[in-house]
Design a protein around this motif. Structure first.
Motif, PDB file in Angstrom:
ATOM      1  N   VAL A 138      15.513  14.848   2.896  1.00  0.00           N
ATOM      2  CA  VAL A 138      15.804  13.415   2.882  1.00  0.00           C
ATOM      3  C   VAL A 138      16.515  13.038   1.591  1.00  0.00           C
ATOM      4  N   ARG A 182      10.427  16.922   3.236  1.00  0.00           N
ATOM      5  CA  ARG A 182      10.834  15.824   2.366  1.00  0.00           C
ATOM      6  C   ARG A 182      12.085  16.164   1.563  1.00  0.00           C
ATOM      7  N   ASP A 227      17.950   8.964   6.370  1.00  0.00           N
ATOM      8  CA  ASP A 227      17.593  10.356   6.664  1.00  0.00           C
ATOM      9  C   ASP A 227      16.141  10.473   7.113  1.00  0.00           C
ATOM     10  N   ALA A 228      15.257   9.655   6.525  1.00  0.00           N
ATOM     11  CA  ALA A 228      13.839   9.740   6.869  1.00  0.00           C
ATOM     12  C   ALA A 228      13.616   9.390   8.336  1.00  0.00           C
ATOM     13  N   LEU A 273      15.124  12.271  10.520  1.00  0.00           N
ATOM     14  CA  LEU A 273      14.299  13.477  10.474  1.00  0.00           C
ATOM     15  C   LEU A 273      12.974  13.277  11.199  1.00  0.00           C
TER      16      LEU A 273
END
Length: 286
Positions: free
Chosen positions: A171, A168, A176-177, A180
């Motif tokens: 991010v 986490r 980004d989440a 990833l």
């Protein structure tokens, strides 16, 4: 699931139990019996991945089937449509082209597997031929229920829920989440963060097609503010070079040219359209 793979799994399970019985009968230790049985379990096929219609199936059907079994009634053969689920799964002459969940009862699967037969689809005369991987993909799709889906461009825009990620702290924004989550699903890790010199070069080439000038590099490196990158992006978007760079791709798709081409290659007055497209990008026209 094909009968062959089902039989293989059952045979593997039966073989594993038989080994355990033999081990106990001949006095083999339970540990060794467990090791042997575990080795047979490792040889089982991995779970079948979920087929995505737009990514995996639509390209196969569009390239090989829709010309004769699509929406164009004037070229449609056998009055069969495969571009809609309702038509493809409809009952016809006592059977269905696609029987969701039952590839062994689907005429589509039977026809694409009827190699070197008059029933083969697509027919050899069409100059189309499915690869073994494509036939397997269509069979898996039917086995998984033959779900259809509309093209993403026609779906209402919705804000999806953010995926859950392990790292986490990496991010920084919602995008980004999603990035990833895909990396972690593939067992990959993000690359190391680029240095500032690389960043200014990348964003300059991406937005304007030109490398940054030495003064632009010096200005960016000297800017220690937390939004230095955002300011560089705004400057590049405001540059007339932005419209020139991105309009070029649009004009290429429209087959733009300043001359007529062919044997005479006479000039023509087309530059007004070219400039209009450039100005449209620079004005951020919807």
């Amino acid at each position: 699931m094909k009968f062959g793979s089902l039989f293989t799994q059952r045979r593997s399970a039966s073989f594993s139990r038989a080994l355990r019985y033999l081990a106990l009968w001949f006095g083999v230790t339970p540990l060794l019996a467990g090791m042997v049985a575990h080795s047979t379990q490792e040889k089982r096929a991995p779970p079948i991945a979920k087929v995505d219609f737009n990514r995996d199936v639509r390209p196969i059907l569009a390239a090989n089937c829709f010309a004769c079994h699509g929406q164009d009634a004037s070229t449609r053969q056998a009055n069969l449509r495969l571009d809609t689920r309702e038509a493809a799964t409809a009952l016809r002459n006592g059977g269905r082209a696609i029987e969701p969940g039952k590839p062994e009862k689907s005429a589509l699967v039977a026809r694409i597997d009827a190699l070197n037969s008059p029933l083969q689809m697509p027919p050899p005369s069409s100059n189309h031929k499915l690869t073994p991987e494509q036939r397997a993909m269509l069979t898996r799709w039917v086995q998984q229920g033959a779900p259809y889906d509309i093209h993403w461009a026609f779906k209402p825009v919705m804000r999806p829920a953010l995926p859950t990620v392990k790292n986490r702290t990496w991010v920084r924004n919602p995008i980004d989440a999603f990035v990833l989550a895909k990396l972690e699903a593939a067992g990959l890790k993000p690359a190391q963060e680029a240095d500032r010199l690389t960043l200014i070069r990348r964003v300059s080439l991406d937005l304007t097609g030109l490398p940054p000038t030495p003064p632009e590099v010096d200005t960016f490196l000297a800017d220690k503010s937390p939004n230095a990158y955002e300011k560089a992006v705004d400057r590049l978007l405001a540059s007339p070079r932005y419209g020139e760079h991105w309009a070029r791709m649009w004009l290429d798709l429209a087959r733009y040219a300043d001359t007529q081409g062919y044997e005479k290659d006479q000039p023509r007055t087309m530059w007004r359209y070219r400039d209009w497209v450039i100005d449209a990008f620079n004005a951020d026209m919807p």
